[in-house]
Motif scaffolding. Structure first.
Motif, PDB file in Angstrom:
ATOM      1  N   UNK A  36     110.576  18.542  59.292  1.00 34.72           N
ATOM      2  CA  UNK A  36     110.005  18.939  58.008  1.00 34.72           C
ATOM      3  C   UNK A  36     108.514  19.207  58.174  1.00 34.72           C
ATOM      4  N   UNK A  37     108.024  20.147  57.410  1.00 33.21           N
ATOM      5  CA  UNK A  37     106.596  20.438  57.467  1.00 33.21           C
ATOM      6  C   UNK A  37     105.813  19.536  56.526  1.00 33.21           C
ATOM      7  N   UNK A  38     106.567  18.852  55.614  1.00 32.96           N
ATOM      8  CA  UNK A  38     105.844  18.095  54.589  1.00 32.96           C
ATOM      9  C   UNK A  38     106.008  16.580  54.714  1.00 32.96           C
ATOM     10  N   UNK A  39     106.853  16.150  55.643  1.00 35.39           N
ATOM     11  CA  UNK A  39     107.043  14.707  55.817  1.00 35.39           C
ATOM     12  C   UNK A  39     105.857  14.104  56.547  1.00 35.39           C
ATOM     13  N   UNK A  40     105.470  12.890  56.138  1.00 29.70           N
ATOM     14  CA  UNK A  40     104.350  12.215  56.790  1.00 29.70           C
ATOM     15  C   UNK A  40     104.681  11.950  58.250  1.00 29.70           C
ATOM     16  N   UNK A  58      79.940  22.500  72.384  1.00 28.20           N
ATOM     17  CA  UNK A  58      79.953  21.451  71.367  1.00 28.20           C
ATOM     18  C   UNK A  58      81.361  21.073  70.954  1.00 28.20           C
ATOM     19  N   UNK A  59      81.641  19.781  70.846  1.00 33.68           N
ATOM     20  CA  UNK A  59      82.971  19.355  70.412  1.00 33.68           C
ATOM     21  C   UNK A  59      83.030  19.378  68.887  1.00 33.68           C
ATOM     22  N   UNK A  60      84.243  19.552  68.375  1.00 34.66           N
ATOM     23  CA  UNK A  60      84.439  19.607  66.927  1.00 34.66           C
ATOM     24  C   UNK A  60      85.510  18.579  66.567  1.00 34.66           C
ATOM     25  N   UNK A  61      85.382  17.998  65.400  1.00 33.89           N
ATOM     26  CA  UNK A  61      86.373  16.979  65.021  1.00 33.89           C
ATOM     27  C   UNK A  61      87.058  17.349  63.703  1.00 33.89           C
ATOM     28  N   UNK A  62      88.309  16.859  63.604  1.00 33.46           N
ATOM     29  CA  UNK A  62      89.090  17.012  62.378  1.00 33.46           C
ATOM     30  C   UNK A  62      89.669  15.638  62.078  1.00 33.46           C
ATOM     31  N   UNK A  63      89.556  15.208  60.838  1.00 37.70           N
ATOM     32  CA  UNK A  63      90.042  13.877  60.497  1.00 37.70           C
ATOM     33  C   UNK A  63      91.367  13.973  59.736  1.00 37.70           C
ATOM     34  N   UNK A  64      92.344  13.178  60.208  1.00 40.65           N
ATOM     35  CA  UNK A  64      93.653  13.107  59.550  1.00 40.65           C
ATOM     36  C   UNK A  64      93.822  11.693  59.028  1.00 40.65           C
ATOM     37  N   UNK A  65      94.299  11.544  57.782  1.00 38.57           N
ATOM     38  CA  UNK A  65      94.584  10.205  57.251  1.00 38.57           C
ATOM     39  C   UNK A  65      95.818  10.291  56.361  1.00 38.57           C
ATOM     40  N   UNK A  66      96.046   9.262  55.558  1.00 39.47           N
ATOM     41  CA  UNK A  66      97.270   9.189  54.756  1.00 39.47           C
ATOM     42  C   UNK A  66      97.382  10.359  53.776  1.00 39.47           C
ATOM     43  N   UNK A  83     102.754  17.872  58.693  1.00 42.52           N
ATOM     44  CA  UNK A  83     102.461  19.023  59.556  1.00 42.52           C
ATOM     45  C   UNK A  83     101.603  20.052  58.811  1.00 42.52           C
ATOM     46  N   UNK A  84     101.992  20.307  57.536  1.00 42.71           N
ATOM     47  CA  UNK A  84     101.199  21.287  56.783  1.00 42.71           C
ATOM     48  C   UNK A  84      99.819  20.722  56.446  1.00 42.71           C
ATOM     49  N   UNK A  85      99.737  19.405  56.237  1.00 40.01           N
ATOM     50  CA  UNK A  85      98.435  18.772  55.968  1.00 40.01           C
ATOM     51  C   UNK A  85      97.511  18.908  57.172  1.00 40.01           C
ATOM     52  N   UNK A  86      98.082  18.707  58.366  1.00 41.42           N
ATOM     53  CA  UNK A  86      97.276  18.839  59.596  1.00 41.42           C
ATOM     54  C   UNK A  86      96.813  20.285  59.750  1.00 41.42           C
ATOM     55  N   UNK A  87      97.758  21.211  59.464  1.00 40.15           N
ATOM     56  CA  UNK A  87      97.419  22.637  59.544  1.00 40.15           C
ATOM     57  C   UNK A  87      96.218  22.950  58.631  1.00 40.15           C
ATOM     58  N   UNK A  88      96.331  22.477  57.375  1.00 42.39           N
ATOM     59  CA  UNK A  88      95.263  22.782  56.422  1.00 42.39           C
ATOM     60  C   UNK A  88      93.949  22.121  56.821  1.00 42.39           C
ATOM     61  N   UNK A  89      94.036  20.893  57.337  1.00 41.96           N
ATOM     62  CA  UNK A  89      92.813  20.175  57.726  1.00 41.96           C
ATOM     63  C   UNK A  89      92.102  20.915  58.848  1.00 41.96           C
ATOM     64  N   UNK A  90      92.881  21.410  59.813  1.00 44.63           N
ATOM     65  CA  UNK A  90      92.265  22.133  60.944  1.00 44.63           C
ATOM     66  C   UNK A  90      91.642  23.442  60.446  1.00 44.63           C
ATOM     67  N   UNK A  91      92.372  24.142  59.581  1.00 41.54           N
ATOM     68  CA  UNK A  91      91.841  25.421  59.097  1.00 41.54           C
ATOM     69  C   UNK A  91      90.584  25.237  58.250  1.00 41.54           C
TER      70      UNK A  91
END
Lengths: 112, 671
Positions: free
Chosen positions: B115-119, B156-164, B169-177
């Motif tokens: 699933x793209x939406x499951x945690x 330079x390194x770049x960071x993306x933060x993921x949390x609850x 999967x779609x949340x990670x996609x959006x966070x990176x974008x």
């Protein structure tokens, strides 16, 4: 009812005013002329209403005749002055002095 | 008695007389109205002139820049291989282009999810750290490297933060974008049992931009997204497209670039590679765009002729019809005409162009005052001295010294030849460590650095590990500093070098505001910055322009206020101290016309002065009209009153005289 003396005296007043009217007309004092005439007219109205038809003595008659003739003479003289002036106003249109006034007015605005 | 109708008493047509009298009295008012109408016509004439001048101004403004006079075209024989554009600095010629590979960006695909939406994972705060660099050595098979190494490119390194809140999967996609780190994330559905796969595409092409992703925090996300090409078992993602450079040959010389857009292979030419053509090179022809120059010169002539015609028409007098144009006789029009003509009769000064007068280009005045182009003469000027044509129209600066460049000029800069003397070259601020840096960086022990760049201070954290070389450590330090948002926001960046293991940090900026140092942090001592490091602040360029001390800022010198060179800005990129030749600055005709039109149209300019004058006259005329109207009303009232009074009087006198005549008749005759 006025007596003869009073009546003659009123005529004399009218004659006096008419004489002043003539003076005003001669000096082109049209406002004064009109004012005097209205006083004169009010005396004449008094005479119209109040003059009794009584016989005058020959002397009185003579006086009245002289006064009225003088008033009518003045009246003609006043008309002789006033009416041409009123007619003259219409000829102001082509009057040279009006033209001069015009060019003066135009000239003043030209500068502004 | 009360005779109220005028004219009854005297028998005169009083109304008629009064209206005639009034029409005479009104003559001045009519004259006044005519005058107002003539001023209003003049005002509209100036409005028309103003819009014509605005058009002239914008046409000339467009011709004040050198671009269209120095246009260079670049065309490819086979346009499918690449597109090309050229700037004025390009050298005409033909170049053979052979493309053997196009640059491409790396693409990584993650394992499929149901699933793209499951945690995914626990929702614990997890940091994805992206580094970009080159993968070298080893072997590559089935999307995975074996025995390879990874070298950061230091950008330079770049960071993306993921949390609850976004651990699907779609949340990670959006966070990176939304993090805008130069990586695009998408989700593809491959139709399998676990169809949803996260695809990461680097936005930057080239071998030096492969991704390395370190994950700290949630273990599930880490096992999904950790990607270390140098670790045989640390590659959770599969590489479906390998980062690749563009490889091509220009006239047989091999060139490698990280992108398909190449602006430094042929001077002044930007290439955009689109296809390979191994074995069959295609020609790039760089040529002066004479068409653009001819077009610009003709546009100049058209704009001039148009304003010239407008001015002539506005002030014309037709002797045959005896009709004068609206602004006939207005001194402003001939003033403007003279000013415009004077511009063209004065040679362009300053010496930045070999051309100084229009006839040298075949542009001459005709008998009727218009300009005409002799296209043969123009063409020959374009062919013989292409680069100098701009100087006749645009504002142009030219330096005799290759390390002194004309940058810009202000509206206050006078045209002229200005001698340049440099007494000090601009330098960059830097700090050199007192001894070689330790190569082992341990998290929490010696990994933080407080860095000061150009007056801005920020803390950075070095990736822990044992660095193979001081150069690798220098790259990591540079990468961390240049990735810090505070420095990015300030437009500051540094270069970190090493010599025998001793690090040196240099601000990329020049001048007195340029500074770079490591001022604190638990890693300061390990890198041997601090007490005995050699810290140097940058200095500004110093020197004179036109013999007058110029204002120095970074590598730039600007002509002093009050001097003819005021606002003239030059860049000194190097060279010796002392006399550095001459900078010529010329203001071509289009530039001068633009300036002239601006001053004519501006506040206090001739147009606004003229219209202000007319508006003031109109205002005073309006007052005169009001006064005259009031006067006319009074005059009419007086006449009317006088007539009425006399009229009434004569009527009353008639009554009196008829009464008296009757009295007279009643008197018995006197014997």
């Amino acid at each position: 009812m006025m007596n003869s003396e009073e009546i003659i005296s009123l005529y004399e007043s009218v004659a006096d005013i008419t004489e002043q009217m003539l003076a005003a007309a001669r000096s082109s004092n049209w406002e004064r002329l009109a004012a005097l005439e209205s006083r004169c007219a009010s005396h004449v109205r008094t005479l119209e209403k109040g003059e009794p038809r009584l016989a005058l003595t020959a002397v009185m008659r003579e006086r009245k005749l002289t006064i009225i003739q003088k008033i009518l003479a003045d009246d003609r003289e006043i008309r002789n002055i006033t009416e041409p002036w009123m007619a003259q106003l219409s000829s102001l249109l082509s009057n040279a002095s009006t033209e001069r006034k015009l060019s003066m007015a135009y000239g003043r605005n030209q500068a502004g | 008695m009360g005779i109220s109708t005028p004219g009854i008493g005297s028998g005169l047509d009083v109304n008629g007389i009064i209206s005639k009298l009034m029409s005479v009295e009104q003559q001045p008012l009519i004259a006044l109205n005519n005058k107002v109408a003539s001023y209003q016509a003049k005002l509209s004439g100036f409005g028309m002139l103003k819009s014509a001048l605005s058009q002239f101004q914008s046409a000339m403004q467009g011709l004040s820049a050198i671009g269209q006079f120095q246009a260079v075209s670049a065309t490819l024989a086979d346009a499918t291989i690449a597109s090309a554009s050229a700037s004025s600095s390009a050298t005409p010629g033909t170049y053979a282009l052979e493309v053997s590979s196009l640059a491409q960006a790396q693409k990584l695909v993650a394992a499929g999810q149901t699933s793209a939406s499951t945690a995914i994972g626990s929702g614990a705060t997890t940091t994805l750290t992206f580094d970009f660099g080159t993968i070298s050595g080893g072997t590559f098979s089935n999307g995975t490297y074996t025995g390879a190494s990874f070298t950061s490119n230091g950008s330079g390194t770049k960071t993306v933060t993921i949390n609850a809140s976004n651990n699907s999967l779609s949340g990670i996609r959006d966070a990176i974008n939304s993090a805008n780190i130069g990586v695009s994330a998408t989700i593809v559905n491959d139709g399998s049992a676990s169809p949803y796969r996260l695809v990461l595409t680097d936005n930057t092409t080239g071998k030096t931009n492969s991704m390395k992703i370190s994950v700290s925090g949630d273990a599930t996300i880490s096992s999904l997204l950790s990607q270390d090409p140098a670790n045989n078992t640390g590659q959770a993602l599969s590489e479906t497209v390998t980062a690749q450079n563009a490889n091509f040959k220009i006239d047989g010389v091999a060139v490698t670039k990280t992108t398909n857009t190449i602006s430094d292979a042929i001077q002044g030419v930007t290439l955009n590679l689109t296809k390979t053509n191994v074995g069959s090179p295609t020609n790039i022809t760089v040529a002066r765009d004479t068409g653009s120059v001819t077009k610009a010169v003709n546009a100049f002539v058209a704009a001039y002729n148009s304003i010239n015609q407008t001015l002539s028409d506005a002030s014309a007098y037709n002797a045959t019809t005896k009709q004068a144009a609206i602004l006939n006789g207005d001194p402003s029009v001939s003033l403007i005409q003279n000013q415009i003509r004077r511009v063209l009769s004065t040679p362009v000064a300053g010496g930045a162009s070999a051309f100084t007068l229009l006839p040298q280009l075949g542009v001459t005045f005709q008998k009727d005052g218009s300009l005409a182009v002799d296209s043969t003469k123009l063409q020959s000027a374009v062919t013989s001295n292409f680069s100098d044509i701009a100087g006749l129209f645009a504002a142009v600066g030219k330096s005799s010294d290759s390390l002194v460049a004309y940058s810009s000029a202000s509206t206050k800069t006078a045209s002229g030849a200005y001698s340049i003397k440099v007494t000090q070259l601009a330098t960059q601020g830097s700090a050199t460590a007192s001894a070689a840096a330790g190569l082992t960086i341990t998290a929490g022990a010696n990994d933080t650095l407080q860095v000061l760049v150009d007056g801005v201070s920020a803390s950075v954290t070095l990736p822990p590990g044992s660095y193979a070389t001081a150069a690798a450590l220098a790259t990591a330090v540079q990468s961390q500093i240049n990735g810090a948002s505070a420095f990015v926001a300030a437009g500051s960046a540094v270069t970190v070098t090493q010599s025998a293991g001793v690090l040196k940090i240099i601000s990329n900026r020049y001048g007195s505001s340029s500074a770079a140092n490591i001022t604190g942090g638990n890693g300061q001592a390990n890198l041997n910055f601090g007490g005995s490091a050699v810290v140097t602040t940058g200095v500004d360029t110093a020197g004179t322009i036109n013999g007058v001390a110029a204002a120095g800022s970074g590598q730039y010198l600007t002509g002093a206020t009050g001097d003819a060179s005021e606002g003239l800005k030059i860049q000194v990129t190097g060279g010796s101290l002392g006399a550095r030749g001459t900078v010529n600055y010329s203001q071509g005709y289009a530039y001068q016309f633009n300036t002239l039109a601006n001053s004519l149209l501006g506040t206090g300019g001739l147009i606004s002065a003229s219209t202000d004058g007319i508006n003031a006259s109109l205002k005073s005329l309006a007052k005169d009209q009001l006064d005259l109207n009031a006067q006319l009303v009074n005059i009419e009232a007086r006449y009317r009153a006088q007539f009425t009074a006399l009229d009434t009087m004569i009527s009353s006198m008639n009554t009196t005289s008829s009464f008296l005549t009757q009295q007279l008749a009643n008197l018995p005759k006197i014997a």
